[in-house]
Enzyme design. Structure first.
Site, short mmCIF file in Angstrom:
data_model
loop_
_atom_site.label_atom_id
_atom_site.label_comp_id
_atom_site.label_asym_id
_atom_site.label_seq_id
_atom_site.Cartn_x
_atom_site.Cartn_y
_atom_site.Cartn_z
N SER A 135 -12.68 -25.58 -51.10
CA SER A 135 -13.69 -24.88 -51.88
C SER A 135 -14.41 -25.91 -52.75
O SER A 135 -13.85 -26.98 -53.05
CB SER A 135 -13.04 -23.83 -52.78
OG SER A 135 -13.95 -23.31 -53.73
N TYR A 148 -6.80 -20.93 -59.33
CA TYR A 148 -7.39 -20.99 -57.99
C TYR A 148 -7.92 -22.40 -57.71
O TYR A 148 -7.68 -22.97 -56.65
CB TYR A 148 -8.51 -19.98 -57.85
CG TYR A 148 -9.20 -20.03 -56.50
CD1 TYR A 148 -8.57 -19.54 -55.36
CD2 TYR A 148 -10.47 -20.60 -56.37
CE1 TYR A 148 -9.19 -19.60 -54.13
CE2 TYR A 148 -11.09 -20.66 -55.13
CZ TYR A 148 -10.45 -20.16 -54.02
OH TYR A 148 -11.07 -20.23 -52.78
#
Length: 236
Positions: A135, A148
């Site tokens: 990501s 995260y």
């Protein structure tokens, strides 16, 4: 399964990026093993090319069964696509730490375990390619998303270390670093990130598939360690 076309394992294939990658590879003649926890969502793959093996990747026993199934069924593995993942964010006052722990078990522990397990097989074969869905938050952080981001930073660190360890071999490791993609990860959010962040045209899963195909089309001497893909309004 035949042994004339590439063999790939796609985790997290029941939805989102994993689902899109698996379907794109099946359309191109790859022989696939797909896995996810939600078995009912794996039923629309073409049975002739795709073997469905549902289960929980956080279970070591399931990972052992999955490894055995791959090599008993196909005899080899060319590609590992680590697409399985969870997203849990929130402010200190309301974040559900038990869900954060579950996210870390899947995003980090299960992904690390499966990667090392199958890299041992790749080393025995003498070839293979790990493609990790990371990501943009594997390179940056933002408030309320530290856990995260940490899980994706971990994937980035592992990928880079493995790339260095495997340099000079026929085994490759690549990270794809998407910005905001329209998947079900945000389906329960009160305000979707595209609205809170002013991203008028988020990425679609087809954009990530195009990046995957670009990586796969490179000649054998070329390495793509990292590929970041952002929508034009994403200014993180």
């Amino acid at each position: 399964m035949t042994h004339t076309s590439p063999v790939a394992l796609v985790t997290g294939a029941s939805s989102g990026i994993g689902y899109a990658i698996a379907h794109a590879l099946a359309e191109r003649g790859y022989q696939l093993i797909v896995t996810a926890r939600r078995a009912a969502l794996l039923n629309d793959f073409p049975a002739a090319q795709v073997k469905v093996f549902p289960g929980d990747l956080t279970s070591p026993a399931f990972q052992d069964q999955l490894e055995h199934f791959i090599f008993e069924t196909a005899g080899r593995l060319d590609y590992l696509f680590n697409c399985a993942g969870m997203l849990e964010t929130g402010p200190i006052e309301t974040i559900q730490i038990e869900k954060v722990a579950a996210m870390l078990r899947l995003n980090v522990e299960a992904t690390f375990t499966l990667t090392y397990k199958l890299l041992k097989r790749f080393k025995q074969q003498g070839y293979g390619h790990v493609i990790n869905i990371s990501s943009v938050l594997g390179t940056k952080v933002r408030p309320t998303a530290g856990a995260y981001a940490a899980s994706k930073f971990a994937i980035e660190a592992l990928s880079e270390a493995l790339r260095m360890e495997l340099s000079g071999t026929a085994i490759q490791v690549s990270c794809i670093e998407p910005g905001l993609v329209m998947t079900e990860l945000h389906k329960d959010w009160e305000v979707h990130p595209k609205d809170s962040m002013g991203i008028h045209e988020p990425l679609q899963t087809a954009d990530i598939v195009a990046a995957v195909l670009y990586i796969l089309q490179q000649p054998a001497h070329v390495r793509i360690p990292k590929l970041m893909i952002l929508p034009k309004d994403h200014h993180i």
